[in-house]
Design a protein around this motif. Structure first.
Motif, PDB file in Angstrom:
ATOM      1  N   ARG A  37      44.986  21.771 -19.937  1.00 40.16           N
ATOM      2  CA  ARG A  37      45.111  20.326 -19.686  1.00 40.16           C
ATOM      3  C   ARG A  37      46.429  20.013 -18.985  1.00 40.16           C
ATOM      4  O   ARG A  37      46.468  19.181 -18.081  1.00 40.16           O
ATOM      5  N   ARG A  46      46.113  20.785 -15.536  1.00 46.98           N
ATOM      6  CA  ARG A  46      45.000  20.015 -14.953  1.00 46.98           C
ATOM      7  C   ARG A  46      43.884  20.928 -14.446  1.00 46.98           C
ATOM      8  O   ARG A  46      43.333  20.731 -13.365  1.00 46.98           O
ATOM      9  N   GLY A  98      38.190  19.683 -15.627  1.00 42.40           N
ATOM     10  CA  GLY A  98      37.706  18.559 -14.848  1.00 42.40           C
ATOM     11  C   GLY A  98      36.460  18.923 -14.079  1.00 42.40           C
ATOM     12  O   GLY A  98      35.892  19.996 -14.242  1.00 42.40           O
ATOM     13  N   LYS A 119      38.677  23.935  -7.816  1.00 39.71           N
ATOM     14  CA  LYS A 119      39.796  24.505  -8.564  1.00 39.71           C
ATOM     15  C   LYS A 119      39.499  25.968  -8.899  1.00 39.71           C
ATOM     16  O   LYS A 119      38.476  26.274  -9.494  1.00 39.71           O
TER      17      LYS A 119
END
Length: 119
Positions: free
Chosen positions: A88, A91, A94, A99
Motif C-alpha cells: 500500500r 501503491r 489497485g 504496474k
C-alpha cells in the motif's frame, strides 16, 4: 522570476519521498525478519535489494522476493500484514494493469486473506 518556491517544493517532495521509502523499507525489513531461522529460507536476495536501495527502485524487487519466499514457505499472518502495508505504501495495490508488481501484490493480498481466515 523567483524560483525559490520551486526549489522548496522539490526539497519537500524529495524529503517526503525519502520518508516513504524509509517507512516501506522498515515494513519490508520487519516482514523479512519474521521467517528468519526457518529451514530452507533464503533471505540474502531480498536483503541485497533492501541494502542497495539508494534510489528506492529496489523496494519493489525486495517485495517480489519476499512474496515469493512467503508463498513457498507458508509465512505467518503477521508477515503478510507487513507486506500488505508495504504494498500500500508503494501503491502497488489497485486496478492499474500496467504496474509491474501487480501480480506480487495480488498474491500478497490473497495470502493475507487466507492467513486471516486461519486465525
Amino acid at each position: 522570476m523567483d524560483r525559490t518556491g520551486d526549489t522548496d517544493a522539490m526539497t519537500v517532495d524529495r524529503e517526503a519521498l525519502q520518508a516513504g521509502w524509509n517507512r516501506t523499507r522498515g515494513r519490508l525489513d520487519t516482514a523479512r525478519a519474521r521467517p528468519a531461522g526457518r529451514p530452507g529460507i533464503d533471505l540474502p536476495v531480498a536483503l541485497d535489494f533492501l541494502e542497495h536501495n539508494e534510489l528506492g527502485n529496489e523496494l519493489g524487487l525486495a517485495f517480489d522476493c519476499l512474496v515469493d519466499l512467503g508463498d513457498e514457505h507458508d509465512a505467518p499472518l503477521a508477515f503478510w500484514q507487513d507486506l500488505d502495508r508495504a504494498a500500500r505504501e508503494m501503491r502497488l495495490c489497485g486496478d492499474a494493469v500496467h504496474k509491474p508488481h501487480l501480480t506480487s501484490a495480488d498474491l500478497c493480498r490473497r495470502r493475507l486473506a487466507a492467513a486471516s481466515e486461519q486465525g
